[in-house]
Design a protein around this motif. Structure first.
Motif, PDB file in Angstrom:
ATOM      1  N   CYS A 228       0.808  -1.552  -0.481  1.00 47.24           N
ATOM      2  CA  CYS A 228       0.142  -0.060   0.274  1.00 47.24           C
ATOM      3  C   CYS A 228       0.949   0.788  -0.018  1.00 47.24           C
ATOM      4  N   LEU A 267      -5.914   1.924   0.525  1.00 45.91           N
ATOM      5  CA  LEU A 267      -5.427   1.935   2.831  1.00 45.91           C
ATOM      6  C   LEU A 267      -6.843   2.539   3.004  1.00 45.91           C
ATOM      7  N   ILE A 271      -6.766  -0.745   6.034  1.00 50.91           N
ATOM      8  CA  ILE A 271      -6.240  -0.059   7.319  1.00 50.91           C
ATOM      9  C   ILE A 271      -7.125  -0.824   8.997  1.00 50.91           C
ATOM     10  N   SER A 366       0.987   0.983   6.817  1.00 48.83           N
ATOM     11  CA  SER A 366      -0.077   0.402   5.973  1.00 48.83           C
ATOM     12  C   SER A 366       1.386  -0.222   4.539  1.00 48.83           C
ATOM     13  N   PHE A 369       0.336  -3.953   5.479  1.00 48.92           N
ATOM     14  CA  PHE A 369      -0.616  -3.955   6.263  1.00 48.92           C
ATOM     15  C   PHE A 369       0.029  -4.566   7.769  1.00 48.92           C
TER      16      PHE A 369
END
Length: 379
Positions: A228, A267, A271, A366, A369
């Motif tokens: 990400c 995201l 997230i 992020s 993750f």
């Protein structure tokens, strides 16, 4: 196994705080930039941040210097620099690829011993990884004390000079507004600074409070999800990252290889969902009830995610009401790996804590993750 206590915390935030109105003076604008800035600031809730560059675009501190200045705040007549047995620090923005960030910080620590050093890489969880290494070293009895820290110096990467070539030659804002927004998004989010903890195997009797680390834990979703947030690479259509080493030096600038980018859609999708799931898993694994938490310190990149996080927590049946939150994002900005240190430092010296309080630290990353947690008791 030894107990592990945070007996002192210190921070260093460079120069004077920069307000939302002053950001453009430091970072600069290009075509379309101010419009994106206003959108991002409207959502992130940040009012002030700190930069290791001044309004004349002069760099004032290295990342290693930011960390060293925070370490100096841990020292006094009873605990001197030569007493440190282990240095463990994390950052996502080291001053160089080699040698390690910890080696460069130790190079500034004149008068210290030939101590063990550890550098934790990554993004926001690198600070927690550094803390965990120090925690485990004391817990296992290998050392009696350690200094752990997180720091970032991202502002030079965000200044206009690092964007002029690619924006002027490729006109990417007009040709690819999504790419431009992904890069601009982070320009108005990130801050510089450092935070450090002194960890010892016994509480300091001089302190009003000492913080005992009960446990640390984490979960990565990298085997399930694509990247990400990244830098030093380009993301292919299939989600794989193509290393900067696969490109020529001219392509590094033309293709913006070293800018920090974030897939905002991914995201938003992942997230919070994975953060809540990992939080529930970790609490279950340690047989700890959410209702026992007195202070919840989640690292969030933007207040945009605050209500989403709390909604997700409530949906999972975790009893963490809003009044348990302690966040200082609005006043210091998103300082990445240092943010959790800066939050706990402020809470530790706020005179709010009483013996027996339970503090939960929560740090998401992020990049691909990853989530890190720590439970702390006030002694």
């Amino acid at each position: 196994m030894s107990e592990v206590y945070i007996t002192k915390a210190s921070k260093y935030l460079p120069n004077s705080p920069i307000s939302n109105d002053e950001m453009g003076e430091v970072l600069g604008f290009f075509n379309g930039s101010e419009r994106v800035k206003n959108i991002v600031l409207r959502n992130n809730g940040i009012l002030n941040r700190y930069y290791a560059i001044d309004k004349s675009k002069n760099i004032t501190h290295s990342n290693a210097e930011l960390t060293y200045k925070a370490i100096k705040g841990l020292l006094d007549s009873e605990f001197k620099i030569e007493d440190i047995e282990l240095l463990s620090v994390g950052t996502s923005t080291p001053d160089q690829q080699l040698p390690s960030h910890a080696a460069m910080v130790h190079g500034l620590m004149k008068g210290s011993n030939r101590l063990e050093i550890n550098s934790a890489s990554g993004i926001c969880t690198s600070g927690m990884n550094a803390l965990k290494y120090a925690f485990m070293a004391i817990k296992s009895g290998m050392v009696n004390n350690a200094v752990a820290g997180g720091s970032e110096r991202v502002s030079p990467m965000l200044s206009l000079g690092n964007f002029n070539y690619e924006m002027d030659t490729a006109a990417k804002i007009e040709e690819n507004p999504v790419l431009a927004f992904e890069k601009e998004f982070l320009r108005w989010m990130l801050s510089d600074g450092s935070g450090t903890f002194l960890l010892q195997n016994k509480p300091d009797p001089r302190n009003e409070v000492n913080l005992k680390i009960e446990w640390m834990d984490g979960q990565s979703f990298a085997s399930e999800l694509e990247t990400c947030m990244y830098s030093g690479a380009e993301k292919a259509e299939n989600g794989d990252l193509i290393s900067w080493m696969n490109f020529s030096s001219s392509e590094w600038a033309e293709r913006s290889i070293f800018s920090i980018r974030q897939d905002i859609k991914l995201l938003d999708e992942q997230i919070i969902k994975n953060g809540v799931e990992s939080l529930k898993n970790v609490l279950n694994r340690h047989e700890f009830e959410a209702s026992e938490i007195d202070y919840f310190l989640p690292h969030i990149s933007s207040f945009f995610f605050k209500e989403k996080l709390m909604e997700g927590i409530r949906a999972e049946g975790l009893d963490i009401p809003d009044d348990k939150l302690f966040i200082n994002l609005d006043q210091i900005g998103n300082v990445g790996s240092a943010s959790i240190y800066l939050m706990l430092e402020e809470l530790m010296y706020s005179k709010r804590l009483v013996k027996g309080d339970k503090i939960l630290l929560s740090v998401p990353e992020s990049g691909r993750f990853n989530y890190a947690y720590a439970l702390i008791s006030v002694e």
